[in-house]
Motif scaffolding. Sequence first.
Motif: not given
Length: 520
Positions: A27-36, A62-66
């Motif tokens: 769930c946290v990963y999917l939320a991070a994808k949406a915010l990214m 989010l920081l890691r994805m950025r």
Amino acid sequence: MPLEQDVLSLELEDSFSDLYLHKDPGCVYLAAKALMGIQQRHGYFPRIIGKGDNARRLADLLLRMRKELDAEESSGLTDLSSRGLLPSADTESLIIIDREVDFGSALLTQLTYEGLIDETVGIKHNQADVDTAIVGSTPAPQAQESSKAPQQTSKQGQKRKIQLDASDQLFSQLRDANFAIVGDILNKVARRLESDYESRHTAKTTTELREFVNKLPTYQLEHQSLRVHTNLAEEIMRNTRSDIFRKILEVQQNNAAGADPTYQHDSVEELIARDVPLKTVLRLLCLESCMAGGLRPRDLENFKRQIVHAYGHQHLLTFSALEKMELLQPRSSATAMLLPTTGTQPGSKTNYGYLRKNLRLVVEEVSEKDPNDIAYVYSGFAPLSVRLVQCVLQKPYVLSLIRGGSVAASASPSPASTASPGWLGFEDVVKSARGATFSIVQKGDDKAIRARQTLSGNNATKTVYVFFLGGITFTEIAALRFIAEQEAPKRKIVICTTSIINGDRMMEAAIEKQDFTKTE
């Protein structure tokens, strides 16, 4: 999928809230994808503020994805038109609230009009399936109305989809109002429509008559909407006036106000004896557990025994699921962190007793007709989740409440406080809420930031994204809209969430559906 202009919901399948309650890390990963995705379209969030352990994991993702996007762009692996690396000129911050921080507010019965529709008939994707016996059948075109009306009224048990969004002007007036004043609003609209219809008799010229005829389709749409919402409100009122509803609400409000929960146990036992739906009983027990730091072990065992006898032995698994979700626990495992004197040590549970006083969650003098505090949404109780958002966006107002100032005197909108960003000024208080507390500044190209600010204008309205990880109720959305209205000259608030929830849906995620009765 977007719900409204100011509300964005992932609604990733209907099971997203269930997966969150069952602690699925995806769930946290999917939320991070949406915010990214939002960051790539609008630029990165200059500041990420949050409360809760899952919120911290989301921020770290989010920081890691950025960083990964930065690496891909520097190596030329992505399209040069990507905006993921650019700072946002029109975004002020992202505020992430973990649902685990405040399960209590979600377990309370919603008291706004839209919230009570959700509690009574349910809302999914801005639509409610309502029995045609309540709201009537779908209006037919005028040319066919006379021929099809008898056929439509003869069918029983049919459902009609009612659209509940900003396209309905009457619903826009009603949705965020406390249900106590909905009748007055409907009465005023009915009188105005009656006056508008009567204006045709005063038309003396063809021009005046033509103006009336041009407005007639609008009047007819308003009349249809008025009929639907009047009938729907009457159905809700039949439910809210029942003895069972009043008893449930009394137990909830006493728990929210901090009264000794053991005095409510007789009422809960009576509800079990009257065979109310199991989710209603569990919702009350979970509310007490969340707000009082757990139930006394002997009380919890007593309720388990009564529920198993009344509703079936399969609900031993239901209790196991609720304990794993940390919604229903014995007090011995929850009181280690509850420090009523200081409230400064973070722990695994939210200390409602401390926060109720130090964030003034109970506001007795709040007006439902002319609200001056978010507490109007629960008729005197401010949802902790939204009060935490106020600690970031409306610091002077919350400080005035803590210092004992009257709500009425401090309810006027305060200018944005740029001198104290994040949780500054409330560090010790928010430590008494569950989970991590953080405020992260995303740094980037200073020249790019200054250039984009110059192009957009330093006085431009800034957008704040408020993200509820794990779901949000319609009543909390109403409270956030109340804040947005106050902050409108300075900020625009966009509400984001993983799903729309209520207390019943939370219980349904735990209730064991299978019947293990032995058959021959």
